[in-house]
Design an enzyme around this catalytic site. Structure first.
Site, mmCIF file in Angstrom:
data_model
loop_
_atom_site.group_PDB
_atom_site.id
_atom_site.type_symbol
_atom_site.label_atom_id
_atom_site.label_comp_id
_atom_site.label_asym_id
_atom_site.label_seq_id
_atom_site.Cartn_x
_atom_site.Cartn_y
_atom_site.Cartn_z
ATOM 1 N N HIS A 69 -2.886 -15.149 8.051
ATOM 2 C CA HIS A 69 -2.203 -13.916 8.399
ATOM 3 C C HIS A 69 -3.051 -12.971 9.106
ATOM 4 O O HIS A 69 -2.583 -11.661 9.230
ATOM 5 C CB HIS A 69 -1.513 -13.585 7.140
ATOM 6 C CG HIS A 69 -0.669 -14.604 6.680
ATOM 7 N ND1 HIS A 69 0.500 -15.065 7.312
ATOM 8 C CD2 HIS A 69 -0.465 -15.234 5.510
ATOM 9 C CE1 HIS A 69 1.311 -15.689 6.645
ATOM 10 N NE2 HIS A 69 0.498 -15.963 5.401
ATOM 11 N N ARG B 234 3.576 -10.521 5.349
ATOM 12 C CA ARG B 234 4.744 -10.217 5.723
ATOM 13 C C ARG B 234 5.189 -9.620 7.109
ATOM 14 O O ARG B 234 6.405 -9.428 7.279
ATOM 15 C CB ARG B 234 5.692 -9.546 4.745
ATOM 16 C CG ARG B 234 5.265 -10.430 3.072
ATOM 17 C CD ARG B 234 6.007 -9.688 2.008
ATOM 18 N NE ARG B 234 5.498 -10.245 0.758
ATOM 19 C CZ ARG B 234 5.864 -9.904 -0.388
ATOM 20 N NH1 ARG B 234 6.677 -8.724 -0.537
ATOM 21 N NH2 ARG B 234 5.270 -10.264 -1.451
ATOM 22 N N PRO C 129 0.853 -1.143 0.132
ATOM 23 C CA PRO C 129 0.004 -0.076 0.074
ATOM 24 C C PRO C 129 0.835 1.236 0.071
ATOM 25 O O PRO C 129 1.710 1.606 0.899
ATOM 26 C CB PRO C 129 -0.849 -0.165 1.267
ATOM 27 C CG PRO C 129 -0.483 -1.442 1.776
ATOM 28 C CD PRO C 129 0.790 -1.918 1.342
ATOM 29 N N GLU C 130 0.605 1.998 -0.942
ATOM 30 C CA GLU C 130 1.330 3.351 -1.200
ATOM 31 C C GLU C 130 0.080 4.490 -0.588
ATOM 32 O O GLU C 130 -0.908 3.761 -0.052
ATOM 33 C CB GLU C 130 1.883 3.762 -2.322
ATOM 34 C CG GLU C 130 2.763 3.080 -2.777
ATOM 35 C CD GLU C 130 4.018 3.576 -3.463
ATOM 36 O OE1 GLU C 130 4.269 4.707 -2.929
ATOM 37 O OE2 GLU C 130 4.644 3.072 -4.141
#
Length: 271
Positions: A91, A110, A2-3
């Site tokens: 996750h 991650r 995500p930016e």
DNA sequence: AGTGCGGCCTGTCCGC
DNA sequence: TGCGGACAGGCCGCAC
């Protein structure tokens, strides 16, 4: 990945489900993110009302009357709204449940993201206080950036990716904005005229604006399974287009590594 | 102070 | 087909 546009779209997506609701519980399944989730987060937040859902840089925070829950999505994080009828998957590290059996659920394979607590003023937090201006606000302008770049020897690409200079310009949009501005990413930051810096500021704002509009269409559904970030759907001019034709001049797009990050550019259009 | 790099982490892709 | 390794990336914290 995500930016800023994805983060802003996420904020807008979750806000109506959380604002003015009371936090009834927090379930932490995995403490070990980039920084550990504070053990006392549930007890600090339980029973408190979510006053606002805000964003600063790529941080989303829930403003409570005794502090803030800060959320960063890192590289692979995503947020969704669900109920306890939706079983958590592999996750899904933390659930923040609010009144009405609504759950804000963070998934982050991650684990580059984080969930932190900031008592009282968010701007006092050590991750927030050194941050530069928001790129879409008026204080981020050519005069500011040109002055800030004075005598700086680093490349213009790493300069605009430095969150102490301006926030929200990640690796993808740095390449995109430099292409739109016609500036070679390897050029030294301190060696660019005010006029060209003006072009760059305009390009950064335009690139982010377009992406937020795009995000509004691709990331709209935060309650269903399609809540995955969809930034690849964006119309990228140079990022990831190594060897392909420049959309402006037709020459081959080049790829180089700067500060261990891939940079994409057109050596004809960018000087 | 400015600059550059290591490290965190897992899914995906490539070559053998 | 299976497996190992390279790669991707945000960004702090550290070393120079």
């Amino acid at each position: 990945m995500p930016e800023l546009p994805e983060v802003e779209t996420s904020r807008r997506g979750i806000e109506p489900h959380l604002k003015n609701r009371t936090i009834t519980g927090i379930t932490i399944r995995q403490h070990k993110l980039r920084w550990p989730i504070p053990k006392d987060l549930p007890s600090l937040a339980k029973g408190k009302k979510v006053l606002q859902v805000c964003r600063r840089a790529k941080y989303i925070y829930l403003k409570l009357d005794n502090g803030n829950i800060i959320i960063h999505l890192g590289m692979s994080g995503s947020l969704r709204i669900c109920t306890n009828k939706t079983p958590p998957e592999k996750h899904d590290h933390i659930d923040i449940t609010v009144s009405g059996n609504t759950i804000l659920r963070l998934r982050d394979p991650r684990k580059f993201g984080c969930v932190l607590w900031a008592p009282t003023d968010i701007n006092q937090h050590k991750l927030i206080s050194p941050l530069g201006p928001e790129p879409l606000e008026d204080v981020f302008n050519a005069k500011y950036l040109h002055t800030k770049a004075n005598k700086r020897q680093c490349s213009i690409k790493s300069f605009i990716m430095n969150s102490h200079v301006v926030v929200g310009v990640g690796n993808i949009y740095a390449s995109e904005a430099l292409f739109r501005a016609g500036i070679n990413p390897k050029r030294k930051a301190g060696n660019i005229s005010l006029a060209r810096i003006q072009k760059l500021v305009d390009a950064i704002k335009l690139t982010l604006d377009l992406a937020i509009k795009e995000g509004g269409t691709t990331l709209r559904d935060f309650t269903g399974i399609s809540g995955q970030p969809g930034y690849f759907a964006q119309k990228l001019l140079v990022y990831g287009r190594t060897g392909k034709d420049c959309t402006v001049c037709g020459k081959s797009i080049k790829q180089v590594t700067q500060q261990s990050r891939s940079t994409f550019y057109c050596s004809t259009c960018q000087r």
